[in-house]
Design an enzyme around this catalytic site. Structure first.
Site, mmCIF file in Angstrom:
data_model
loop_
_atom_site.group_PDB
_atom_site.id
_atom_site.type_symbol
_atom_site.label_atom_id
_atom_site.label_comp_id
_atom_site.label_asym_id
_atom_site.label_seq_id
_atom_site.Cartn_x
_atom_site.Cartn_y
_atom_site.Cartn_z
ATOM 1 C CB ILE A 155 36.299 10.764 27.842
ATOM 2 C CG1 ILE A 155 37.527 10.716 26.920
ATOM 3 C CG2 ILE A 155 35.021 11.014 27.035
ATOM 4 C CD1 ILE A 155 37.572 9.530 25.973
ATOM 5 C CB THR A 232 31.100 8.223 22.715
ATOM 6 O OG1 THR A 232 31.319 8.614 24.079
ATOM 7 C CG2 THR A 232 29.876 8.930 22.173
ATOM 8 C CB SER A 233 33.127 3.992 25.911
ATOM 9 O OG SER A 233 34.354 3.763 26.543
ATOM 10 N NE ARG A 234 37.980 0.915 22.112
ATOM 11 C CZ ARG A 234 38.316 2.174 21.840
ATOM 12 N NH1 ARG A 234 37.373 3.086 21.627
ATOM 13 N NH2 ARG A 234 39.579 2.539 21.773
ATOM 14 C CG ASP A 258 31.486 7.672 17.753
ATOM 15 O OD1 ASP A 258 31.147 7.972 16.576
ATOM 16 O OD2 ASP A 258 32.671 7.686 18.148
ATOM 17 C CD GLU A 263 33.847 0.271 16.204
ATOM 18 O OE1 GLU A 263 32.938 0.712 16.909
ATOM 19 O OE2 GLU A 263 34.954 0.832 16.060
ATOM 20 C CG HIS A 295 35.179 4.490 16.641
ATOM 21 N ND1 HIS A 295 35.317 3.253 17.230
ATOM 22 C CD2 HIS A 295 35.855 5.356 17.440
ATOM 23 C CE1 HIS A 295 36.064 3.369 18.315
ATOM 24 N NE2 HIS A 295 36.396 4.642 18.471
ATOM 25 C CD GLN A 296 31.109 11.642 13.153
ATOM 26 O OE1 GLN A 296 30.461 11.074 12.280
ATOM 27 N NE2 GLN A 296 31.171 12.954 13.240
ATOM 28 C CB ALA A 297 33.647 10.379 19.504
ATOM 29 C CG PHE A 298 39.022 9.713 16.658
ATOM 30 C CD1 PHE A 298 38.084 8.861 16.100
ATOM 31 C CD2 PHE A 298 40.098 10.108 15.874
ATOM 32 C CE1 PHE A 298 38.216 8.402 14.796
ATOM 33 C CE2 PHE A 298 40.240 9.653 14.567
ATOM 34 C CZ PHE A 298 39.290 8.795 14.033
HETATM 35 P P1 NAD Z 1 40.434 7.048 31.342
HETATM 36 O O1 NAD Z 1 41.353 5.906 31.596
HETATM 37 O O2 NAD Z 1 40.888 8.434 31.610
HETATM 38 O O3 NAD Z 1 39.076 6.829 32.157
HETATM 39 C C1 NAD Z 1 38.415 5.600 32.225
HETATM 40 C C2 NAD Z 1 37.692 5.576 33.575
HETATM 41 O O4 NAD Z 1 36.876 4.403 33.611
HETATM 42 C C3 NAD Z 1 38.645 5.510 34.778
HETATM 43 O O5 NAD Z 1 38.318 6.529 35.712
HETATM 44 C C4 NAD Z 1 38.375 4.129 35.367
HETATM 45 O O6 NAD Z 1 38.499 4.082 36.792
HETATM 46 C C5 NAD Z 1 36.933 3.917 34.939
HETATM 47 N N1 NAD Z 1 36.505 2.524 34.995
HETATM 48 C C6 NAD Z 1 37.254 1.401 34.880
HETATM 49 N N2 NAD Z 1 36.462 0.318 35.025
HETATM 50 C C7 NAD Z 1 35.212 0.779 35.253
HETATM 51 C C8 NAD Z 1 33.959 0.153 35.484
HETATM 52 N N3 NAD Z 1 33.857 -1.186 35.554
HETATM 53 N N4 NAD Z 1 32.874 0.927 35.662
HETATM 54 C C9 NAD Z 1 32.966 2.278 35.630
HETATM 55 N N5 NAD Z 1 34.127 2.930 35.414
HETATM 56 C C10 NAD Z 1 35.230 2.187 35.222
HETATM 57 O O7 NAD Z 1 39.980 6.867 29.834
HETATM 58 P P2 NAD Z 1 39.353 7.980 28.877
HETATM 59 O O8 NAD Z 1 40.440 8.669 28.149
HETATM 60 O O9 NAD Z 1 38.361 8.764 29.634
HETATM 61 O O10 NAD Z 1 38.625 7.038 27.807
HETATM 62 C C11 NAD Z 1 37.483 6.272 28.150
HETATM 63 C C12 NAD Z 1 37.154 5.339 27.003
HETATM 64 O O11 NAD Z 1 36.716 6.109 25.882
HETATM 65 C C13 NAD Z 1 38.359 4.564 26.443
HETATM 66 O O12 NAD Z 1 38.582 3.377 27.179
HETATM 67 C C14 NAD Z 1 37.940 4.259 25.042
HETATM 68 O O13 NAD Z 1 37.287 3.006 25.023
HETATM 69 C C15 NAD Z 1 36.907 5.340 24.715
HETATM 70 N N6 NAD Z 1 37.330 6.232 23.616
HETATM 71 C C16 NAD Z 1 36.509 6.375 22.544
HETATM 72 C C17 NAD Z 1 36.874 7.222 21.489
HETATM 73 C C18 NAD Z 1 35.975 7.441 20.273
HETATM 74 O O14 NAD Z 1 36.424 8.013 19.260
HETATM 75 N N7 NAD Z 1 34.719 7.048 20.298
HETATM 76 C C19 NAD Z 1 38.099 7.885 21.537
HETATM 77 C C20 NAD Z 1 38.913 7.731 22.662
HETATM 78 C C21 NAD Z 1 38.526 6.897 23.695
#
Ligand code: NAD
Length: 331
Positions: A155, A232-234, A258, A263, A295-298
């Site tokens: 992402i 938009t992560s967690r 997001d 939540e 939480h609608q980014a997906f």
């Molecule tokens: P991914 O595993 O491809 O990438 C995660 C990256 O984070 C990796 O490169 C990893 O090395 C890095 N990382 C790990 N620990 C770290 C730290 N302490 N500091 C900085 N970087 C670090 O995952 P992705 O598919 O890119 O997804 C990322 C996150 O997005 C998921 O973990 C999830 O929480 C979130 N997500 C949100 C939605 C949404 O609808 N809002 C949907 C999917 C995923």
């Protein structure tokens, strides 16, 4: 094989029913979230299909295992919400969808940035009221601004690519640098330096013990006055009360979320008939420079299709003794 889906919305049913069922499978769609109280709905189901706000703590997993569940098929990439130690002790396999559409999340991140920068919610409300004035709607050019990407996996890379297209300078922080992001001209540096040099900071790393409250009072102090934070992560990557203080003082200029730490009892539900019980979220919603989506980014057609097809393939592979996309503790 009975497959019980928890936390299902109409779009989940539609996307899963569009694909052929695994052999001898029966789908049971449950609207409630998985909790200790609702786990009984999965009695006799070999497979439980769960989403991000389902409770997958040890007591729930124990109930599922005693009801005959053998596989937890996550409809998500993230797996921070499952107690893997408990699932392994109970002999429950856990599968996830490692990748569905990184573009869906990256593009929603950009939507939040543009909406905040150009004050789109205010402008939309104003013109509908017949107010065509521009006071308070001044934005900034994205070209030549510095964007800090925290976590440059799938992402983060897709997001960095879009922002590079806007002509932004990309800074990155990740323990494992991604050469595709370097190829975009990004510079990797430590987190504090990234926070200090970025106009926009966007979080794309997973939630875990080392990233819990990664953005807190001390890291916010490193950010530039007036800068923008997007998550938009967690939710728990961000210490929300600390962010509220930074918004009140004006140190943080914009916030796009997001995801939200608390939540689980709110998002995906229509609670508009009830008083909002979460005072922290209520305070956040008072700021004109904050946009929160639930939480609608997906939520794109492409992502839903990919989630359904990979989840069904995960179940089929597991059923035929050749599991894929398993999540294990050591991972
Ligand atoms: P991914 O595993 O491809 O990438 C995660 C990256 O984070 C990796 O490169 C990893 O090395 C890095 N990382 C790990 N620990 C770290 C730290 N302490 N500091 C900085 N970087 C670090 O995952 P992705 O598919 O890119 O997804 C990322 C996150 O997005 C998921 O973990 C999830 O929480 C979130 N997500 C949100 C939605 C949404 O609808 N809002 C949907 C999917 C995923």
């Amino acid at each position: 094989m009975r497959i019980v889906f928890f936390s299902t919305q109409a779009y989940d049913r539609e996307s899963f029913l569009a694909f052929p069922k695994p052999q001898n499978a029966e789908f049971i769609f449950q609207q409630p979230k998985l909790t200790t109280d609702t786990a009984v709905l999965a009695a006799g189901a070999e497979v439980v299909c769960a989403f991000i706000n389902d409770d997958l703590s040890a007591p729930v997993l124990e109930k599922l295992a005693s009801g005959g569940t053998k596989l937890i098929a996550l409809r998500s990439a993230g797996y921070n919400h499952i107690d893997l130690e408990a699932s392994q002790k109970l002999g429950l396999a856990v599968a996830r969808v490692p990748s569905y559409s990184p573009h869906a999340i990256a593009e929603h991140t950009v939507a939040l940035i543009l909406a905040l920068n150009r004050h789109l919610t205010r402008a939309y409300n104003r013109t509908r009221e017949g107010d065509f004035s521009l006071r308070g709607l001044t934005g900034f050019d994205l070209v030549n601004k510095t964007v800090g990407v925290v976590g440059t996996g799938q992402i983060g890379e897709a997001f960095a690519r879009i922002m590079a297209g806007f002509g932004c300078k990309i800074l990155a922080y990740d323990p494992y640098p991604n050469q595709a992001v370097v190829a975009l001209g990004a510079r990797y540096l430590d987190l504090d330096s990234l926070l200090a040099q970025s106009h926009i900071v966007s979080l794309h790393c997973p939630l875990g013990p080392t990233t819990h409250h990664l953005i807190n009072t001390s890291s916010l102090a490193h950010m530039q006055r007036g800068s923008m934070l997007i998550n938009t992560s967690r939710g728990a990557l961000v210490d929300t009360p600390a962010v509220i203080d930074a918004l009140k003082s004006g140190h943080l200029g914009y916030l796009g979320l997001d995801v939200y730490e608390e939540e689980a009892d709110l998002f995906f539900e229509d609670l508009s008939d009830f008083p909002l019980q979460d005072d922290v979220l209520a305070r956040l919603l008072t700021f004109p420079n904050v946009i929160i989506t639930a939480h609608q980014a997906f939520l794109t057609r492409e992502a839903l299709d990919a989630i359904a097809s990979t989840t069904l393939a995960n179940i089929e592979h597991w059923a035929t003794g050749a599991p894929q996309n398993l999540v294990r503790l050591e991972a």
